[in-house]
Design an enzyme around this catalytic site. Structure first.
Site, PDB file in Angstrom:
ATOM      1  N   CYS A 145     -17.041  -9.342   3.972  1.00 24.91           N
ATOM      2  CA  CYS A 145     -16.385  -8.044   3.838  1.00 24.91           C
ATOM      3  C   CYS A 145     -15.211  -8.180   2.873  1.00 24.91           C
ATOM      4  O   CYS A 145     -14.260  -8.921   3.139  1.00 24.91           O
ATOM      5  CB  CYS A 145     -15.894  -7.554   5.190  1.00 24.91           C
ATOM      6  SG  CYS A 145     -17.223  -7.360   6.396  1.00 24.91           S
ATOM      7  N   CYS A 173       0.836  -1.197   0.000  1.00 20.77           N
ATOM      8  CA  CYS A 173       0.000   0.000   0.000  1.00 20.77           C
ATOM      9  C   CYS A 173       0.874   1.252   0.000  1.00 20.77           C
ATOM     10  O   CYS A 173       1.889   1.302   0.686  1.00 20.77           O
ATOM     11  CB  CYS A 173      -0.898   0.006   1.239  1.00 20.77           C
ATOM     12  SG  CYS A 173      -2.003   1.432   1.330  1.00 20.77           S
ATOM     13  N   ARG A 233     -19.109  -3.882  16.548  1.00 19.14           N
ATOM     14  CA  ARG A 233     -18.403  -5.094  16.141  1.00 19.14           C
ATOM     15  C   ARG A 233     -17.065  -5.211  16.847  1.00 19.14           C
ATOM     16  O   ARG A 233     -16.260  -4.281  16.845  1.00 19.14           O
ATOM     17  CB  ARG A 233     -18.173  -5.088  14.628  1.00 19.14           C
ATOM     18  CG  ARG A 233     -17.421  -6.309  14.132  1.00 19.14           C
ATOM     19  CD  ARG A 233     -17.528  -6.499  12.633  1.00 19.14           C
ATOM     20  NE  ARG A 233     -18.914  -6.724  12.275  1.00 19.14           N
ATOM     21  CZ  ARG A 233     -19.679  -5.778  11.730  1.00 19.14           C
ATOM     22  NH1 ARG A 233     -19.197  -4.591  11.470  1.00 19.14           N
ATOM     23  NH2 ARG A 233     -20.923  -6.041  11.430  1.00 19.14           N
ATOM     24  N   CYS A 282      -0.344  -0.016  10.347  1.00 21.04           N
ATOM     25  CA  CYS A 282      -0.704  -1.016   9.347  1.00 21.04           C
ATOM     26  C   CYS A 282       0.476  -1.843   8.853  1.00 21.04           C
ATOM     27  O   CYS A 282       1.512  -1.305   8.464  1.00 21.04           O
ATOM     28  CB  CYS A 282      -1.382  -0.326   8.163  1.00 21.04           C
ATOM     29  SG  CYS A 282      -1.992  -1.504   6.945  1.00 21.04           S
ATOM     30  N   CYS A 286     -20.062  -6.258   2.044  1.00 20.67           N
ATOM     31  CA  CYS A 286     -19.511  -4.948   2.393  1.00 20.67           C
ATOM     32  C   CYS A 286     -18.183  -4.787   1.667  1.00 20.67           C
ATOM     33  O   CYS A 286     -17.377  -5.717   1.616  1.00 20.67           O
ATOM     34  CB  CYS A 286     -19.300  -4.857   3.895  1.00 20.67           C
ATOM     35  SG  CYS A 286     -18.449  -3.353   4.445  1.00 20.67           S
ATOM     36  N   CYS A 342     -20.282   1.843   7.547  1.00 21.72           N
ATOM     37  CA  CYS A 342     -19.572   1.187   8.634  1.00 21.72           C
ATOM     38  C   CYS A 342     -18.305   1.983   8.896  1.00 21.72           C
ATOM     39  O   CYS A 342     -17.512   2.203   7.979  1.00 21.72           O
ATOM     40  CB  CYS A 342     -19.239  -0.241   8.230  1.00 21.72           C
ATOM     41  SG  CYS A 342     -18.119  -1.081   9.351  1.00 21.72           S
TER      42      CYS A 342
END
Length: 398
Positions: free
Chosen positions: A109, A65, A272, A72, A142, A202
């Site tokens: 998801c 990324c 969640r 991350c 999602c 979300c």
């Protein structure tokens, strides 16, 4: 305790607590922990009974990324030894999703690393959504693809997506300390684009990045203002090879207080329990079911979760039940087509609380260091890089 009685009354009326009340929940002592859980549990049962919604993650594209999110494992410059692969084909993603659906998940998801999708990426994901819906009629899908450009949310909705995930992660005031390649406002805008397109929004947070109690309350109140249908709560896994590798700040008790605070502030929202629960809540995970009404089944994006069957056994042993596919998750006054979401990350689809990698220190060494310094033990022994499921030839954990 007067505080808890007040918060229960407010939660049953869907009334927002004050900032001072939310801060007071985080400041309660371990001696009061069970009272806090019991109080928040009353609010949870009022709106969701004893149902637990299961969600399943499929990592469509892992690693590499260009964003610099400090939490991350897939970030620019990450040295974490995670799986790296480009886009899964629609049939590969559909096959991966099938494992979660077979395990009882009612929502899949779809997550991809990166700043945000190109139009070609939206086409890929649209094809994947269609493949999943064709194979599993009625399953909720999602998408979590990062920052959206104009029109992309509408295209995802047209392809059959039910929801879109994009986390705020931390407070606006401290956001620049964890990410410099995009802004807090960028994240808010993407959530609003999803809502405007008719997708169930979300958006959640990551706890354990060194933030203060005030930061936690700030981000949860911001989420309440944004009004997503679902709020995933991640607990940072300090990934070796990332800037936050030394941030082992959480105890099981603090995690439960954070979840209780979120429930009081967002009483009728799908809360969640997301990445990091196995590492930080450990044997107290069943208590968290009294606070949340939704969890992920099996593995996460780049780290392994506990066995899928262990999740199901935990839910049953704690006296809860898996939410059926025909049940609407949200209370009637909030119900939207598709319900809530729960992917677990933010801007680039990876999430700081979901991708652990084992460090070099042993558990005993970590415990000795913790005792000497007075901080919680760094349980790197509980973190394992995902080596199965999507992007591999091995069977997934579901």
């Amino acid at each position: 305790m007067d505080l808890l009685n007040t918060l229960v009354d407010k939660g049953l009326r869907r009334e927002l607590p004050t900032r001072e009340e939310a801060l007071a929940v985080l400041a309660t002592s371990d001696d009061d922990l069970l009272e806090v859980v019991a109080a928040a549990g009353k609010v949870r049962r009022q709106w969701f009974g004893r149902r637990v919604k299961l969600n399943y993650l499929v990592n469509l594209k892992s690693g590499l990324c260009p964003e610099d999110c400090s939490y991350c494992s897939q970030r620019l410059g990450s040295k974490a030894g995670i799986l790296k692969y480009t886009w899964l084909k629609p049939d590969e993603a559909s096959k991966a999703a099938a494992a979660g659906v077979a395990g009882g998940a009612k929502r899949v998801c779809l997550v991809a690393s990166g700043r945000g999708p190109t139009d070609r990426d939206v086409d890929r994901v649209s094809e994947t959504i269609e493949a999943i819906k064709e194979r599993h009629e009625g399953v909720e899908v999602c998408a979590c693809l990062g920052l959206l450009s104009d029109g992309q949310a509408d295209r995802l909705r047209s392809a059959g997506a039910d929801a879109y995930n994009h986390n705020l992660n931390t407070s606006e005031g401290t956001y620049g300390d964890i990410t410099t390649t995009h802004t807090y406002a960028d994240r808010v805008e993407t959530v609003q684009q999803a809502q405007a397109a008719g997708l169930s929004a979300c958006s959640g947070l990551i706890a354990g990045m060194g933030e203060s109690d005030a930061d936690l309350v700030d981000v949860v109140f911001s989420l309440r203002d944004l009004d997503p249908d679902s709020v995933p709560v991640n607990f940072l896994i300090p990934f070796e090879g990332t800037p936050l590798a030394k941030e082992w700040n959480l105890t099981p008790q603090r995690c439960l207080r954070i979840l209780a605070m979120v429930r009081f502030v967002c009483p009728d929202v799908e809360v969640r329990l997301a990445g990091g629960r196995e590492v930080h809540l450990r044997s107290l995970q069943p208590l968290a079911l009294h606070l949340v009404n939704s969890i992920f089944l099996g593995d996460y994006l780049t780290s392994e979760g506990q066995a899928g069957q262990a999740d199901l056994d935990m839910i049953a042993d704690a006296g809860f039940e898996v939410e059926g596919a025909g049940t609407t998750t949200l209370p009637a006054h909030r119900a939207q087509p598709g319900g809530g979401c729960g992917s677990h990350d933010g801007g680039c689809a990876p999430c700081g609380g979901a991708h652990g990698e084992a460090g070099e220190a042993t558990a005993s060494e970590a415990s000795e260091e913790a005792t000497a310094s007075g901080v919680p033990a760094a349980r790197t022994d509980l973190v394992a890089v995902r080596r199965r499921g999507a992007g591999t030839d091995l069977a997934p954990n579901a």
